[in-house]
Design an enzyme around this catalytic site. Structure first.
Site, mmCIF file in Angstrom:
data_model
loop_
_atom_site.group_PDB
_atom_site.id
_atom_site.type_symbol
_atom_site.label_atom_id
_atom_site.label_comp_id
_atom_site.label_asym_id
_atom_site.label_seq_id
_atom_site.Cartn_x
_atom_site.Cartn_y
_atom_site.Cartn_z
ATOM 1 N N CYS A 3 25.968 8.843 6.796
ATOM 2 C CA CYS A 3 25.535 7.453 6.884
ATOM 3 C C CYS A 3 26.584 6.581 7.562
ATOM 4 O O CYS A 3 26.277 5.497 8.020
ATOM 5 C CB CYS A 3 25.244 6.891 5.507
ATOM 6 S SG CYS A 3 24.047 7.877 4.628
ATOM 7 N N THR A 34 0.844 -1.205 0.000
ATOM 8 C CA THR A 34 0.000 0.000 0.000
ATOM 9 C C THR A 34 0.875 1.249 0.000
ATOM 10 O O THR A 34 1.806 1.362 0.806
ATOM 11 C CB THR A 34 -0.927 -0.003 1.236
ATOM 12 O OG1 THR A 34 -1.699 -1.203 1.189
ATOM 13 C CG2 THR A 34 -1.834 1.207 1.251
HETATM 14 N N1 PMP Z 1 22.527 7.795 -2.151
HETATM 15 C C1 PMP Z 1 23.150 8.918 -1.750
HETATM 16 C C2 PMP Z 1 24.186 9.540 -2.626
HETATM 17 C C3 PMP Z 1 22.828 9.484 -0.512
HETATM 18 O O1 PMP Z 1 23.453 10.609 -0.112
HETATM 19 C C4 PMP Z 1 21.850 8.863 0.295
HETATM 20 C C5 PMP Z 1 21.479 9.433 1.657
HETATM 21 N N2 PMP Z 1 22.569 9.581 2.532
HETATM 22 C C6 PMP Z 1 21.230 7.696 -0.173
HETATM 23 C C7 PMP Z 1 21.599 7.200 -1.408
HETATM 24 C C8 PMP Z 1 20.173 6.975 0.633
HETATM 25 O O2 PMP Z 1 18.994 7.720 0.630
HETATM 26 P P1 PMP Z 1 17.816 7.429 1.682
HETATM 27 O O3 PMP Z 1 18.217 8.126 2.942
HETATM 28 O O4 PMP Z 1 16.604 8.053 1.045
HETATM 29 O O5 PMP Z 1 17.692 5.955 1.815
#
Ligand code: PMP
Length: 377
Positions: A324, A238
């Site tokens: 990240c 959904t």
């Molecule tokens: N690709 C890149 C180049 C990013 O900078 C990020 C986010 N840090 C992502 C992918 C992942 O995106 P999302 O947070 O929407 O999963």
């Protein structure tokens, strides 16, 4: 006053995105699959967002698939292509500086028998299209290159590579992680020559948990989730109508101002470089042709995390390397030629058009105070 300079990690949701989300929570809360009016109202929200995002990318609405974010878009693009087109052609060519959501997906595909060839920047820290072209061959099913690197703003030569690859090997599928370029750097799907493009809502003043994958008409993907018929059966489940509508609203707000914001943020970056240039023991990584939205600096001799937390106490927010990686080096900056001392002290400043001169002045002052207060490591 807050000084938010971490817009490559995420952006503050805009008013239009918040309003759209609330509208879909309070009023248009139906399931788009329901056949009654509540369902149709929800379907209308999804269709509208799809139209807006398609317009911003320069494609047809039916070429947009909604996902939970760019991590999922990247997974779907890579795994979906490998499953569909990789039965006989087992080679995947990729830049060596991709986001973890590409890198780790390819690591998984390696265990499935795929041969992953990574192309690195040369010793001058730049990528050359011919280095990709030299390794693509008739066994290649996929080439994946990000548009703008999330750790230093480097703009990769995606158009040149994809155009030449398509000329010599028209069957190769081209994928671009466009997350850090979407609505920041002007591009259209046709000029990029990409079959698949991943984008994310929360990097463009939308809300977290929604993204999209551009899937060129005629390019097929095997699903990675199984279930209902939603999103052509390629991404069942959904639809998150509130998040999708908020993504659409954010894109509708941002798209018309892309060029103005580009010019404004370019000036901000130049201004910050000028402000920081006179500081001692501070190195500015001013990469040629990089996105104006990202600037890396090194406060030599001071660990980036220590400086980041020092600045945070002054309401200045930026990142030490990629958001990240939570402080752990991904190896990307090293691949671009940064040495250990530089990586150890690297700070990423990433702008939005909401930033003002006060943010830059506060940062300069914060960095000077850090040099006076913190101990050299
Ligand atoms: N690709 C890149 C180049 C990013 O900078 C990020 C986010 N840090 C992502 C992918 C992942 O995106 P999302 O947070 O929407 O999963």
């Amino acid at each position: 006053m807050e000084h938010y300079l971490d817009n490559a990690a995420t952006t503050k949701p805009c008013e239009a995105a918040k309003r759209a989300m609330i509208r879909c929570v309070e009023e248009n809360y139906g399931n788009p699959s329901s056949l009654h009016r509540k369902g149709l109202d929800a379907q209308h929200e999804v269709d509208n967002a799809r139209r807006i995002i398609a317009k911003a990318l320069g494609c047809k609405p039916q070429e947009i698939l909604f996902t939970s974010g760019a991590t999922e878009s990247n997974n779907l693009a890579l795994r979906g292509t490998a499953a569909r087109y990789g039965k006989w052609r087992k080679k995947i060519v990729v830049s060596g500086v991709e986001h973890a959501s590409v890198k780790q997906t390819l690591r998984y595909l390696r265990t499935e028998g795929f041969d992953i060839t990574e192309v690195m920047p040369r010793t001058d820290g730049l990528f050359y299209a011919e280095d990709f072209l030299n390794v693509v061959d008739k066994n290649t099913c996929l080439v994946s290159i990000m548009l703008v690197n999330n750790e230093n703003g480097y703009r990769l030569p995606v158009e040149q590579v994809f155009r030449s690859v398509k000329r010599s090997f028209p069957d190769v599928i081209t994928h671009c992680d466009g997350v850090q370029g979407f609505l920041k750097i002007p591009f259209r799907v046709r000029t990029l020559q990409a079959d698949l493009i991943s984008i994310s809502g929360h990097k463009v003043h939308g809300i977290k948990g929604v993204g999209a994958l551009y899937q060129k008409q005629g390019v097929l993907l095997n699903p990675i989730l199984f279930g209902g018929h939603q999103e052509n059966g390629v991404r069942p489940g959904t639809e998150s109508v509130p998040l999708i509508a908020s993504f659409g609203a954010a894109v509708e707000t941002l798209f018309p101002t892309l060029d103005d914001r580009f010019a404004y943020v370019s000036d901000l970056k130049k201004h910050l470089i000028a402000l920081l240039q006179s500081m001692r023991e501070l190195e500015i990584q001013d990469i040629p042709g990089a996105s104006p939205y990202v600037l890396n600096i090194s406060l030599l001799g001071y660990r980036s995390e220590t400086v980041m937390h020092f600045l945070e106490k002054r309401d200045i927010f930026l990142s030490s390397g990629s958001a990240c990686s939570k402080g752990a080096s991904s190896g990307v900056l090293e691949a671009f030629g940064a040495n250990d001392v530089q990586v150890d002290s690297m700070l990423r400043i990433s702008f939005s058009s909401e930033n003002q001169e006060e943010d830059l002045l506060a940062l300069r002052q914060g960095l000077e105070e850090a040099q006076h207060t913190l101990l050299h490591k």
